[in-house]
Write an enzyme that holds these catalytic residues in place. Structure first.
Site, PDB file in Angstrom:
ATOM      1  N   CYS A   1      -1.906  -0.792   6.942  1.00 34.90           N
ATOM      2  CA  CYS A   1      -3.183  -1.069   7.627  1.00 34.90           C
ATOM      3  C   CYS A   1      -3.348  -2.573   7.802  1.00 34.90           C
ATOM      4  O   CYS A   1      -3.812  -3.033   8.854  1.00 34.90           O
ATOM      5  CB  CYS A   1      -4.363  -0.511   6.829  1.00 34.90           C
ATOM      6  SG  CYS A   1      -4.614   1.268   7.029  1.00 34.90           S
TER       7      CYS A   1
ATOM      8  N   HIS B   1      -5.087   5.222   9.614  1.00 30.76           N
ATOM      9  CA  HIS B   1      -4.535   5.452   8.273  1.00 30.76           C
ATOM     10  C   HIS B   1      -4.460   6.954   8.012  1.00 30.76           C
ATOM     11  O   HIS B   1      -5.481   7.613   7.831  1.00 30.76           O
ATOM     12  CB  HIS B   1      -5.375   4.776   7.183  1.00 30.76           C
ATOM     13  CG  HIS B   1      -4.793   5.019   5.818  1.00 30.76           C
ATOM     14  ND1 HIS B   1      -3.859   4.172   5.257  1.00 30.76           N
ATOM     15  CD2 HIS B   1      -4.950   6.045   4.946  1.00 30.76           C
ATOM     16  CE1 HIS B   1      -3.490   4.658   4.085  1.00 30.76           C
ATOM     17  NE2 HIS B   1      -4.135   5.799   3.873  1.00 30.76           N
TER      18      HIS B   1
ATOM     19  N   ASN C   1       9.570  10.280   5.345  1.00 33.71           N
ATOM     20  CA  ASN C   1       9.556  10.643   3.929  1.00 33.71           C
ATOM     21  C   ASN C   1       8.147  11.079   3.546  1.00 33.71           C
ATOM     22  O   ASN C   1       7.175  10.402   3.885  1.00 33.71           O
ATOM     23  CB  ASN C   1       9.955   9.439   3.069  1.00 33.71           C
ATOM     24  CG  ASN C   1      11.399   9.026   3.290  1.00 33.71           C
ATOM     25  OD1 ASN C   1      12.248   9.867   3.532  1.00 33.71           O
ATOM     26  ND2 ASN C   1      11.672   7.737   3.213  1.00 33.71           N
TER      27      ASN C   1
ATOM     28  N   GLY D   1      10.673  10.762  -1.378  1.00 39.04           N
ATOM     29  CA  GLY D   1      11.075   9.354  -1.397  1.00 39.04           C
ATOM     30  C   GLY D   1      10.082   8.420  -0.729  1.00 39.04           C
ATOM     31  O   GLY D   1      10.426   7.294  -0.379  1.00 39.04           O
TER      32      GLY D   1
ATOM     33  N   HIS E   1       1.141   5.363   3.944  1.00 38.99           N
ATOM     34  CA  HIS E   1       0.577   5.289   5.300  1.00 38.99           C
ATOM     35  C   HIS E   1       1.700   5.804   6.190  1.00 38.99           C
ATOM     36  O   HIS E   1       2.796   5.205   6.205  1.00 38.99           O
ATOM     37  CB  HIS E   1       0.166   3.843   5.625  1.00 38.99           C
ATOM     38  CG  HIS E   1      -0.394   3.646   7.003  1.00 38.99           C
ATOM     39  ND1 HIS E   1      -1.575   2.954   7.237  1.00 38.99           N
ATOM     40  CD2 HIS E   1       0.066   4.024   8.216  1.00 38.99           C
ATOM     41  CE1 HIS E   1      -1.818   2.927   8.545  1.00 38.99           C
ATOM     42  NE2 HIS E   1      -0.828   3.565   9.156  1.00 38.99           N
TER      43      HIS E   1
ATOM     44  N   HIS F   1       4.648   6.768   8.422  1.00 41.24           N
ATOM     45  CA  HIS F   1       5.549   5.921   9.212  1.00 41.24           C
ATOM     46  C   HIS F   1       6.850   6.667   9.464  1.00 41.24           C
ATOM     47  O   HIS F   1       7.333   7.405   8.613  1.00 41.24           O
ATOM     48  CB  HIS F   1       5.820   4.587   8.499  1.00 41.24           C
ATOM     49  CG  HIS F   1       6.297   4.728   7.090  1.00 41.24           C
ATOM     50  ND1 HIS F   1       5.442   4.979   6.041  1.00 41.24           N
ATOM     51  CD2 HIS F   1       7.534   4.681   6.553  1.00 41.24           C
ATOM     52  CE1 HIS F   1       6.141   5.066   4.916  1.00 41.24           C
ATOM     53  NE2 HIS F   1       7.413   4.898   5.209  1.00 41.24           N
TER      54      HIS F   1
ATOM     55  N   HIS G   1      10.757   6.132  10.148  1.00 45.84           N
ATOM     56  CA  HIS G   1      11.891   5.209  10.116  1.00 45.84           C
ATOM     57  C   HIS G   1      12.787   5.500  11.316  1.00 45.84           C
ATOM     58  O   HIS G   1      13.103   6.666  11.588  1.00 45.84           O
ATOM     59  CB  HIS G   1      12.741   5.424   8.857  1.00 45.84           C
ATOM     60  CG  HIS G   1      12.045   5.130   7.565  1.00 45.84           C
ATOM     61  ND1 HIS G   1      12.226   3.956   6.863  1.00 45.84           N
ATOM     62  CD2 HIS G   1      11.175   5.872   6.831  1.00 45.84           C
ATOM     63  CE1 HIS G   1      11.510   3.985   5.756  1.00 45.84           C
ATOM     64  NE2 HIS G   1      10.864   5.144   5.708  1.00 45.84           N
TER      65      HIS G   1
END
Ligand code: AMP
Ligand code: ZN
Length: 122
Positions: free
Chosen positions: A7, A46, A95, A101, A106, A108, A110
């Site tokens: 955030c 968030h 994850n 993991g 927040h 996300h 990858h």
């Protein structure tokens, strides 16, 4: 969320190596890359985990996934379905929770790619 690092990055109060942003998402380089290209696609809202998403987030999740190949193509992890067969490519990873993991709570995505072998094998 007051104490959330992503955030703060989205708000610009913590610096990041930003590569893309719009009204819904911000994308920046992972601070500890596990691949030659390692980007994080992060919603401005968030949301702690994928398990906290609801039907309201369907379009947002689709937007995050559809951005991945575009970003990969621009940052050295593009996938090519060429005359000599497939080449390049990237990994898209979400994850969720301790056993998944997840370290930053927040949401996300990858996006990891670039020539193999990579240092980290997530
Ligand atoms: P995860 O384990 O899926 O929660 O991934 C969190 C990721 O955030 C890790 O790959 C970290 O390297 C990355 N990370 C943590 N803090 C920062 C930061 N300030 N800027 C960029 N990436 C970060
Ligand atoms: Zn947050």
């Amino acid at each position: 969320m007051d104490n959330c690092i992503f955030c703060k990055i989205a708000a610009g109060t913590i610096p990041s190596k930003k590569v893309y942003e719009d009204e819904d998402l911000i994308v920046f380089h992972d601070i500890n890359p596990a691949a030659p290209m390692h980007l994080l696609v992060v919603p401005r809202e968030h949301i702690s985990t994928l398990a906290d998403c609801t039907d309201r987030h369907q379009a947002l999740l689709g937007k995050m996934l559809l951005l991945a190949p575009k970003l990969a193509g621009e940052h050295g992890g593009g996938y090519i379905d060429g005359a000599d067969g497939p080449a390049g490519g990237f990994k898209s990873l979400l994850n969720t929770g301790p056993d998944g993991g997840q370290e930053v709570y927040h949401l996300h995505l990858h996006v990891m790619g670039g020539p193999r072998p990579w240092r980290g094998q997530r």
